[in-house]
Structures are given as structure tokens and as C-alpha cells.
Design a protein around this motif. Sequence first.
Motif, PDB file in Angstrom:
ATOM      1  N   THR A  53       0.845  -1.205   0.000  1.00 26.86           N
ATOM      2  CA  THR A  53       0.000   0.000   0.000  1.00 26.86           C
ATOM      3  C   THR A  53       0.877   1.250   0.000  1.00 26.86           C
ATOM      4  O   THR A  53       0.612   2.212  -0.737  1.00 26.86           O
ATOM      5  CB  THR A  53      -0.890   0.031   1.260  1.00 26.86           C
ATOM      6  OG1 THR A  53      -1.439  -1.259   1.446  1.00 26.86           O
ATOM      7  CG2 THR A  53      -1.977   1.055   1.132  1.00 26.86           C
ATOM      8  N   THR A  54       1.911   1.218   0.811  1.00 24.48           N
ATOM      9  CA  THR A  54       2.814   2.366   0.881  1.00 24.48           C
ATOM     10  C   THR A  54       3.391   2.676  -0.489  1.00 24.48           C
ATOM     11  O   THR A  54       3.343   3.824  -0.955  1.00 24.48           O
ATOM     12  CB  THR A  54       3.989   2.061   1.833  1.00 24.48           C
ATOM     13  OG1 THR A  54       3.473   1.555   3.040  1.00 24.48           O
ATOM     14  CG2 THR A  54       4.807   3.299   2.094  1.00 24.48           C
ATOM     15  N   VAL A  55       3.910   1.631  -1.140  1.00 24.00           N
ATOM     16  CA  VAL A  55       4.537   1.855  -2.440  1.00 24.00           C
ATOM     17  C   VAL A  55       3.499   2.344  -3.448  1.00 24.00           C
ATOM     18  O   VAL A  55       3.753   3.272  -4.222  1.00 24.00           O
ATOM     19  CB  VAL A  55       5.225   0.555  -2.918  1.00 24.00           C
ATOM     20  CG1 VAL A  55       5.728   0.718  -4.334  1.00 24.00           C
ATOM     21  CG2 VAL A  55       6.367   0.195  -1.981  1.00 24.00           C
ATOM     22  N   ARG A  56       2.294   1.751  -3.393  1.00 25.73           N
ATOM     23  CA  ARG A  56       1.248   2.161  -4.344  1.00 25.73           C
ATOM     24  C   ARG A  56       0.882   3.634  -4.134  1.00 25.73           C
ATOM     25  O   ARG A  56       0.826   4.419  -5.091  1.00 25.73           O
ATOM     26  CB  ARG A  56       0.011   1.277  -4.139  1.00 25.73           C
ATOM     27  CG  ARG A  56      -1.112   1.532  -5.115  1.00 25.73           C
ATOM     28  CD  ARG A  56      -2.138   0.406  -5.086  1.00 25.73           C
ATOM     29  NE  ARG A  56      -2.584   0.078  -3.740  1.00 25.73           N
ATOM     30  CZ  ARG A  56      -3.516   0.760  -3.075  1.00 25.73           C
ATOM     31  NH1 ARG A  56      -4.109   1.784  -3.644  1.00 25.73           N
ATOM     32  NH2 ARG A  56      -3.862   0.417  -1.852  1.00 25.73           N
ATOM     33  N   LEU A  57       0.683   4.015  -2.872  1.00 21.25           N
ATOM     34  CA  LEU A  57       0.314   5.409  -2.583  1.00 21.25           C
ATOM     35  C   LEU A  57       1.437   6.357  -2.980  1.00 21.25           C
ATOM     36  O   LEU A  57       1.195   7.454  -3.502  1.00 21.25           O
ATOM     37  CB  LEU A  57      -0.016   5.574  -1.101  1.00 21.25           C
ATOM     38  CG  LEU A  57      -1.312   4.937  -0.642  1.00 21.25           C
ATOM     39  CD1 LEU A  57      -1.491   5.101   0.861  1.00 21.25           C
ATOM     40  CD2 LEU A  57      -2.490   5.566  -1.375  1.00 21.25           C
ATOM     41  N   LEU A  58       2.673   5.911  -2.748  1.00 16.80           N
ATOM     42  CA  LEU A  58       3.820   6.745  -3.097  1.00 16.80           C
ATOM     43  C   LEU A  58       3.892   6.971  -4.593  1.00 16.80           C
ATOM     44  O   LEU A  58       4.069   8.103  -5.061  1.00 16.80           O
ATOM     45  CB  LEU A  58       5.108   6.052  -2.649  1.00 16.80           C
ATOM     46  CG  LEU A  58       5.756   6.582  -1.394  1.00 16.80           C
ATOM     47  CD1 LEU A  58       7.050   5.843  -1.135  1.00 16.80           C
ATOM     48  CD2 LEU A  58       6.011   8.066  -1.531  1.00 16.80           C
ATOM     49  N   VAL A  59       3.731   5.874  -5.324  1.00 12.24           N
ATOM     50  CA  VAL A  59       3.808   5.996  -6.789  1.00 12.24           C
ATOM     51  C   VAL A  59       2.697   6.911  -7.278  1.00 12.24           C
ATOM     52  O   VAL A  59       2.912   7.800  -8.112  1.00 12.24           O
ATOM     53  CB  VAL A  59       3.716   4.595  -7.442  1.00 12.24           C
ATOM     54  CG1 VAL A  59       3.520   4.721  -8.939  1.00 12.24           C
ATOM     55  CG2 VAL A  59       4.963   3.796  -7.115  1.00 12.24           C
ATOM     56  N   LYS A  60       1.493   6.727  -6.727  1.00 11.26           N
ATOM     57  CA  LYS A  60       0.373   7.587  -7.128  1.00 11.26           C
ATOM     58  C   LYS A  60       0.682   9.046  -6.813  1.00 11.26           C
ATOM     59  O   LYS A  60       0.420   9.943  -7.606  1.00 11.26           O
ATOM     60  CB  LYS A  60      -0.905   7.166  -6.390  1.00 11.26           C
ATOM     61  CG  LYS A  60      -1.637   6.015  -7.045  1.00 11.26           C
ATOM     62  CD  LYS A  60      -2.965   5.807  -6.349  1.00 11.26           C
ATOM     63  CE  LYS A  60      -3.786   4.756  -7.060  1.00 11.26           C
ATOM     64  NZ  LYS A  60      -5.065   4.516  -6.390  1.00 11.26           N
ATOM     65  N   GLY A  61       1.234   9.267  -5.631  1.00 15.48           N
ATOM     66  CA  GLY A  61       1.552  10.641  -5.231  1.00 15.48           C
ATOM     67  C   GLY A  61       2.606  11.251  -6.143  1.00 15.48           C
ATOM     68  O   GLY A  61       2.442  12.357  -6.651  1.00 15.48           O
ATOM     69  N   ILE A  62       3.693  10.499  -6.353  1.00 15.87           N
ATOM     70  CA  ILE A  62       4.803  11.036  -7.137  1.00 15.87           C
ATOM     71  C   ILE A  62       4.387  11.263  -8.581  1.00 15.87           C
ATOM     72  O   ILE A  62       4.694  12.288  -9.186  1.00 15.87           O
ATOM     73  CB  ILE A  62       6.015  10.079  -7.065  1.00 15.87           C
ATOM     74  CG1 ILE A  62       6.587  10.089  -5.643  1.00 15.87           C
ATOM     75  CG2 ILE A  62       7.090  10.482  -8.061  1.00 15.87           C
ATOM     76  CD1 ILE A  62       7.649   9.059  -5.395  1.00 15.87           C
ATOM     77  N   ALA A  63       3.622  10.313  -9.129  1.00 11.67           N
ATOM     78  CA  ALA A  63       3.223  10.436 -10.528  1.00 11.67           C
ATOM     79  C   ALA A  63       2.025  11.356 -10.701  1.00 11.67           C
ATOM     80  O   ALA A  63       1.642  11.692 -11.811  1.00 11.67           O
ATOM     81  CB  ALA A  63       2.913   9.048 -11.075  1.00 11.67           C
ATOM     82  N   GLY A  64       1.407  11.760  -9.583  1.00 12.41           N
ATOM     83  CA  GLY A  64       0.259  12.654  -9.684  1.00 12.41           C
ATOM     84  C   GLY A  64      -1.000  11.954 -10.161  1.00 12.41           C
ATOM     85  O   GLY A  64      -1.868  12.564 -10.789  1.00 12.41           O
ATOM     86  N   LEU A  65      -1.124  10.638  -9.903  1.00 17.10           N
ATOM     87  CA  LEU A  65      -2.349   9.928 -10.262  1.00 17.10           C
ATOM     88  C   LEU A  65      -3.424  10.239  -9.228  1.00 17.10           C
ATOM     89  O   LEU A  65      -3.116  10.496  -8.068  1.00 17.10           O
ATOM     90  CB  LEU A  65      -2.079   8.416 -10.280  1.00 17.10           C
ATOM     91  CG  LEU A  65      -1.005   7.951 -11.259  1.00 17.10           C
ATOM     92  CD1 LEU A  65      -0.700   6.480 -11.070  1.00 17.10           C
ATOM     93  CD2 LEU A  65      -1.441   8.250 -12.677  1.00 17.10           C
ATOM     94  N   PRO A  66      -4.686  10.216  -9.662  1.00 10.22           N
ATOM     95  CA  PRO A  66      -5.762  10.527  -8.713  1.00 10.22           C
ATOM     96  C   PRO A  66      -5.830   9.506  -7.575  1.00 10.22           C
ATOM     97  O   PRO A  66      -5.569   8.319  -7.779  1.00 10.22           O
ATOM     98  CB  PRO A  66      -7.027  10.490  -9.569  1.00 10.22           C
ATOM     99  CG  PRO A  66      -6.640   9.912 -10.865  1.00 10.22           C
ATOM    100  CD  PRO A  66      -5.178  10.015 -11.029  1.00 10.22           C
ATOM    101  N   ILE A  67      -6.225   9.972  -6.404  1.00  8.72           N
ATOM    102  CA  ILE A  67      -6.257   9.123  -5.216  1.00  8.72           C
ATOM    103  C   ILE A  67      -7.680   9.053  -4.685  1.00  8.72           C
ATOM    104  O   ILE A  67      -8.379  10.074  -4.621  1.00  8.72           O
ATOM    105  CB  ILE A  67      -5.299   9.684  -4.150  1.00  8.72           C
ATOM    106  CG1 ILE A  67      -3.863   9.388  -4.571  1.00  8.72           C
ATOM    107  CG2 ILE A  67      -5.557   9.081  -2.786  1.00  8.72           C
ATOM    108  CD1 ILE A  67      -2.855  10.310  -3.991  1.00  8.72           C
ATOM    109  N   ASP A  68      -8.118   7.842  -4.332  1.00 12.10           N
ATOM    110  CA  ASP A  68      -9.479   7.683  -3.801  1.00 12.10           C
ATOM    111  C   ASP A  68      -9.627   8.486  -2.516  1.00 12.10           C
ATOM    112  O   ASP A  68      -8.693   8.608  -1.738  1.00 12.10           O
ATOM    113  CB  ASP A  68      -9.759   6.209  -3.482  1.00 12.10           C
ATOM    114  CG  ASP A  68      -9.500   5.330  -4.685  1.00 12.10           C
ATOM    115  OD1 ASP A  68      -9.590   5.861  -5.812  1.00 12.10           O
ATOM    116  OD2 ASP A  68      -9.170   4.151  -4.493  1.00 12.10           O
ATOM    117  N   SER A  69     -10.851   8.979  -2.313  1.00 10.55           N
ATOM    118  CA  SER A  69     -11.014   9.888  -1.173  1.00 10.55           C
ATOM    119  C   SER A  69     -10.799   9.176   0.154  1.00 10.55           C
ATOM    120  O   SER A  69     -10.339   9.775   1.113  1.00 10.55           O
ATOM    121  CB  SER A  69     -12.386  10.548  -1.220  1.00 10.55           C
ATOM    122  OG  SER A  69     -13.382   9.557  -1.247  1.00 10.55           O
TER     123      SER A  69
END
Lengths: 359, 304
Positions: free
Chosen positions: A50-66
Amino acid sequence: MSMSVVTLPLLRKSVDVRKGNWSLATCVALFLGSMAVAASLGAVTLPLDTTVRLLVKGIAGLPIDSEERAQAAIVYLIRFPRVLAAAMVGAALALSGVVMQGLFRNPLADAGIIGVSSGGALGGVLIISTGLAATSSVALPCATFAGALCTAFAVYFFSTRRGRTPLTTLLLVGIAVNSVLASLTSLILSLSPDYEISRQMLFWLMGGLDGRGWTHVQMALPFVFCGVLPVLLLSRDLNVLLLGEETAMSLGVNVELVRRILLALSALLAGAAVAVSGTIGFVGLVVPHMMRLLVGPDHRLLIPAAAVGGATFLVWCDLLARTLVATEEIRLGILTACVGGPFFLHLLLREERRQRGEG
Amino acid sequence: MRFHGVRPARWVGGGLIILLVAGFVYRPHRLRGDLTPPVFPPQRIVSLSLAADEILLALAPPERIAALTYLADDPRVSNVVAEARRIPHKVRANAEYVLALQPDLIIVSAYTNAAVKALLRTTGVPLLELGQFASLAAVEQNILAIGQAIGEADKAHALVAMMQRRLQEVRQRVAAAPRPRVLYYSAGGFVLGKGTTMDEMIASAGGRNVALEAGVERAKKLSQERLVVLNPSVILVSGEEGQEGLRELLLADPALQEVEAIRTGRVHTIPRPYASTVSQYVVKCVEAIAKILHPEVFPPMEER
């Protein structure tokens, strides 16, 4: 043998280069693993994936579920930049240690011990007290660099005669320089008319990575970059310097120039580290020695290894600092000193024994 | 000496350089994705300042408060110990712990660690920063600001009106009395002068703050010599209940025996939660000081 006694430990152990390479590769793997672990542990502990997934989403600027926003904010906006800052500071301090030890041909040289970090801190306090640090993000690292640079050259001037730096002279000069700089820092603190600014200075001086984020990473990156790149390029010259001044000259190295450049680079790295985290002791002492045991004394291996090792070391120290006691942080400097203090004594006693044995 | 085969070291060196370059190029940004629409009035409020703790507990029901500061249930400094014990979480200014509580409003003060405030701002959670608590008017403004932010403006106005009424009452009662020369003295020799709530509290309670004569702005360390020269007729110290250490120390100090307050025994302890508060409890502090300075106006039997 004309080579100074104190240079010997730096060259004594000849480790198999292949083994050194494997050790280096292991260090890199350990470093990457440590980053991921450190980013997943803390106030909220998340599974590694989960950490890596959230990090990648954050760094790449992908949308994040609320429903994941709070976790993502913790991991990407707060914890990860702090881990990065720890890695950067650790690498910078360890590299500055390696360079100083090679340069002074002295196994106990370290930015904290000889006063270079205190010089950086004085520069930082000066610039914070003028209020300039708040207006420009390069002001603080520039000031810490300037402070570290002046101190490094002062120490070099006072302790080095014809390329030789006796162990005791260096340490004693370090004590004197440290106490002068610490008292000047206290003077500025006590004269500061603004309570808010004094508080800000004290917080920064205490040392640690509490509250450090992306802005700090970005502030120090250019300085670390300008330090790391030339140090990597000069690793061969550091090797040659260790062979002694005459040998180095006969091999075509402009000894005095290389020394000055290396001194400035080690000050730049120490200054960048101080700008981010305040003074944190002993990293530049412990890590290079550990890495020498692992990869041997060749600076072409040792320099990248020290960078990676220092980064790993400080990432773990910082992880412990923020998780050992729930809801309360332990100052990072306390942890590094707990490891570094005994290690420093061990090195000192070893040097003393050696000098007695050979003298 | 010759070295062989250090190419992997170059890869690592190259990797380091690439990492650093990537760091150069990369610009961190705000999180993308659907924001949960802001909740108003907020239901999970986190306070990072003791004053905000005290104000919040007066304005909002406990179920809307997610966390108070770690000081809120500390009887040495807090005026709201019992109420604060009902709130499940106590936090320090640590961004991770605060965010882990999923707050919908974070209240910080001017004193809160600036780096933590900056970090919290980047997360997009609504943040209310209270101004400096340097005067009674500032305390009132902070109460109104909290009331506004949590949707309890009416209660906040009522609280401020109550404060003003009680302060006015004290001022009227002491108006005709002579104004003794007062010094608030805390451990280490620090005194409070211009630009502090203590200065205003002493004035409201019918005293003259002698720290002003010494030109003290905000907090300043006063030497013993200066203290003797200033010669206050009343010295106020703060202390914990049952422990009057500082008072005894001052009274027994041979160097201070010529000071009027020491000679006449007019060294008084005010409870520390009163002396350090910057919430509506300043009123209680003013009343306590007024009783000390003007016992003739406030008969000892009177309790409120």
C-alpha cells in the motif's frame, strides 16, 4: 617508511575488490529496502505494498481515492520527503567524513568533531536572525556552507603543517574551534530581540528531521549535487593523496589544489546537511569506517559506498527516532551520538595503541 | 598499488547522480483526486494549542473534538483537566499523528512549530491559525475566530461578553483603590512587561506593573540588583497548588530583604494554570490578582 603513521589504517586492509563490489550491491539493495520500510512505518503503519502504491500515485500525480487521502497525505507529503531528507543528510555527512579523513590522513576527522558543522550552524543562526532565511530558500544553505567553509579552512590552516595533520593537534583544534563557535552561536541567540526568531533558531539548532518536508529536500538538493558529483570524480586523487605528498606529486597530482578543492567540497556537503537538519554528530565518523571494513579503502568504491551507507544509516536512525516512543520523538542527534560516541572512543584507543606500538 | 574492476562502483555513482538529477527536476505537488467536500461545521477538530483546548471545550461538545494537546489534562498548566480527560486523544505538534486522526479542522497557534504548520498546510486540511496572544483583546479575537471556524459564533460572542462583563466588574471595584506596584516574577528571574497578557491582567486588577518602569517588553530576565532597585510592593509568582517553592525562595533570599514586598511578606502565589492561560480563564486570573492586591475590596468570604 616515510608515510605518516596515521595514514596506515586507511590503506592497511586490502579487501578483495570483487567482494567489495558485492558488498556495495548489497548496500544499495539494503538502502532501497530501508527507504520503503521507513516510508511505511510511523504514526499509521501501512502494509509495504500500500505504501509503495500510494507513493507511486503521489509522485506520478495519479488521482487518489477519497478514503485513502489521509494515508496518501501522510506517506507522500509528510513521511517520504522526511525519509528522503534523512537519506540526503546521511549521504552528505558520510561523504564529508570520508573526504576529510582522506584529506587530513586522519581516521578521526569528521565534520562534527573538528567544528565544521558548528561553523555551518553559526552561519545558519546568523542568517535566520537577520530574517533573510524566511525570504529566500537558498539563503540558509548558502550561509551554512559559508560558515562550514570558513571553519574548514581555519582548521586546516591551524592543524596542518606540510601536508601532515597530527591526530592530537586536529582534535584539539577541533575542541577550540567548536567552543568558540558555540559561544558565538549562544551570543547571537541571547541577543536576538524577537522571541519567535529565537525559538525558530533553537528548534533548528537542536538537530533532527522533525517537520522536514519537500521544501527542505529541494532546498538542499542543489548543494548536495554540487558536492557529490566532484567528490565522485576526485576519488582517484584521494587514493593518490593517501600515498603521501611526494608520491602524489610525482604522479602528477597538484596536491595543494586538490586538497583545497576537497576541503571546500567536504564543507559544502556538511553545510548542506546542517541546513536541513541542524548539527547531527558522528555520522561522518561511523559510516566511513564501517564501509571501509565492507568494501576496502579504495575511494572509488568507498565513496559511493559511504554515500549509500550514510543514507541507510540515517534513514534507520530517523525511523527509530520517530517510532521508538509512541507520540513522542527522540532527537535524532541523541541516537547518532549513542552509536557514534562509543565508536569514537574505540577508534581513539585503537590509534593510541597503534602509535605506542609503532612509536 | 593497483585497483581492478571498480565498474560497479561507477554504476552506483551514476545511480546517485541520476537520483539527484531526478530530484532536481521533480516538483512535488498537491495530491490529486476527489476531495471529500469540506464538512461544516467540522466534526473532528484537532487542537495543537492549550489555549485553543480551553476555548474549544467551552464552545464545542466533546464528541466533535478529535484531539487536544498533551497539556490539556496536565493539572500543572491546564484549566480544563476534568473536561479534557473525556477526549480520547492527546497529541503533540507532529504532522503524522495529527493527520492519522483524519481531522476536518486543525487549530494551531502562532507558537506552534512553523515547520509542522507548513507541512499541515500542504495536505489541504482546513487550518485555523490563532494570532499572538499578547493582549486581552487578542484573547477575545481568538475566541471569536474559533467560534466562527467551528460554527459556534453565537456561543463565542456570549463567552466574550461574559469575559468583558466580569472584567468590567473587577475594574469598577478596584477603580477607587490605590494602585500598588506589582511585579510578576517567574523562575529564573523572568518578568513580563509591555505586550503581555500578564501586564494587562495586573492593570485590570488594579495594580501597576513595575516591569514597565524597567522598560521590559514581553519577557525579559531581570537581575537581582534590578529587582532591588525596582522595589515592588507586591510580587506575584506562579506555582502549583501546595507547592510554594519560588515564594519561599524569594522570602528567604538574604539579598532581597530590603525589597518592600519581601519585607512586608507580600509575595503571593497564583495557580500556574491561571498565570499562563491565554483563554477565557484570564478572567479568573484577573479576579485572583485583584483579590491579592485589594483584599479590602474583595472580602475573603466571597467566592464565585
